[in-house]
Design a protein around this motif. Sequence first.
Motif, PDB file in Angstrom:
ATOM      1  N   LYS A  58      -1.296  -1.602   7.462  1.00  0.00           N
ATOM      2  CA  LYS A  58      -1.591  -1.355   6.052  1.00  0.00           C
ATOM      3  C   LYS A  58      -0.348  -0.928   5.270  1.00  0.00           C
ATOM      4  N   PHE A  59       0.584  -0.278   5.928  1.00  0.00           N
ATOM      5  CA  PHE A  59       1.758   0.297   5.266  1.00  0.00           C
ATOM      6  C   PHE A  59       2.489  -0.732   4.401  1.00  0.00           C
ATOM      7  N   ALA A  64       0.965   4.172  -2.870  1.00  0.00           N
ATOM      8  CA  ALA A  64       0.785   5.591  -2.551  1.00  0.00           C
ATOM      9  C   ALA A  64       1.939   6.409  -3.115  1.00  0.00           C
ATOM     10  N   ALA A 107       0.825  -1.209   0.000  1.00  0.00           N
ATOM     11  CA  ALA A 107       0.000   0.000   0.000  1.00  0.00           C
ATOM     12  C   ALA A 107       0.858   1.258   0.000  1.00  0.00           C
ATOM     13  N   SER A 108       1.940   1.251   0.777  1.00  0.00           N
ATOM     14  CA  SER A 108       2.820   2.426   0.809  1.00  0.00           C
ATOM     15  C   SER A 108       3.513   2.627  -0.529  1.00  0.00           C
ATOM     16  N   ALA A 140      -5.024   3.410   0.927  1.00  0.00           N
ATOM     17  CA  ALA A 140      -3.885   4.225   0.490  1.00  0.00           C
ATOM     18  C   ALA A 140      -4.297   5.145  -0.652  1.00  0.00           C
ATOM     19  N   LEU A 172      -0.216   5.976   6.882  1.00  0.00           N
ATOM     20  CA  LEU A 172      -0.939   4.705   6.974  1.00  0.00           C
ATOM     21  C   LEU A 172      -0.525   3.972   8.240  1.00  0.00           C
ATOM     22  N   ASP A 176      -5.264   6.043   9.650  1.00  0.00           N
ATOM     23  CA  ASP A 176      -4.899   6.429   8.281  1.00  0.00           C
ATOM     24  C   ASP A 176      -5.413   7.837   7.996  1.00  0.00           C
ATOM     25  N   VAL A 207       5.264   9.581   2.425  1.00  0.00           N
ATOM     26  CA  VAL A 207       4.416   8.437   2.802  1.00  0.00           C
ATOM     27  C   VAL A 207       5.016   7.849   4.066  1.00  0.00           C
TER      28      VAL A 207
END
Length: 227
Positions: A80-81, A44, A40-41, A92, A76, A65, A58
């Motif tokens: 999730k990151f 993003a 997800a990071s 994200a 995040l 979040d 990020v």
Amino acid sequence: MAYLLLIILLLAIIVGPQWWVRRVLNRHHQHPEENFPGTASELARHLLNQFGLEHVRVETTDQGDHYDPKERSVRLTPDKFNARTLTAITVAAHEVGHALQHHANEPMFAWRSRLVMATIWGQCLGSFLLFASPLLIVFARAPSVGMVSFAGAFLLMGTGILVQLITVPVEMDASFNKALPLLKNGYLKESQYGAARQILRAAAWTYVAASLAGLLNFWRWMRVLRR
């Protein structure tokens, strides 16, 4: 019986949204998706760079979040990151949507940011008045003074719910006018569109649900103070 039904209704209104948001996000956050090559990071970062927002950081956070317009950061939570789940990827993209709103100087986003800052100060003042109520009653020797302080605390702490309801359109824009088109541009399978819409809707209502849950905490503190 009428009072019991009223209590159940109030609890449903206060707790229901928070339960629904968590249920939707958790449902799609169990297993990594095979079609996501990055976390997800990383997504993003990729999306931000795609729009020339290399200066937007990020980062990880323990405060939920969010996009921080002051620090220019998409943040995040750790779960999730580094995740490749549908929830992580979609959330994200939602936060990147806020960064795009900020970059475009959209009036509604700027207005929301100012309201949120005012709400934070209001809730801090409300918390102070709540805890000060018993002391005011003792020192002023007048229960009415404490009741005025209590009423002020309730109104100030309740403003968070009103502000979040007013600014839901900003959240919906970040979800469905910014994030969803990006995700449909080769990042999601068509079979994932329906679930992504559910996650984006939950992300848009997260702050409203949190504000309602905060109101429940208000009543919990009142029970403690009465003891």
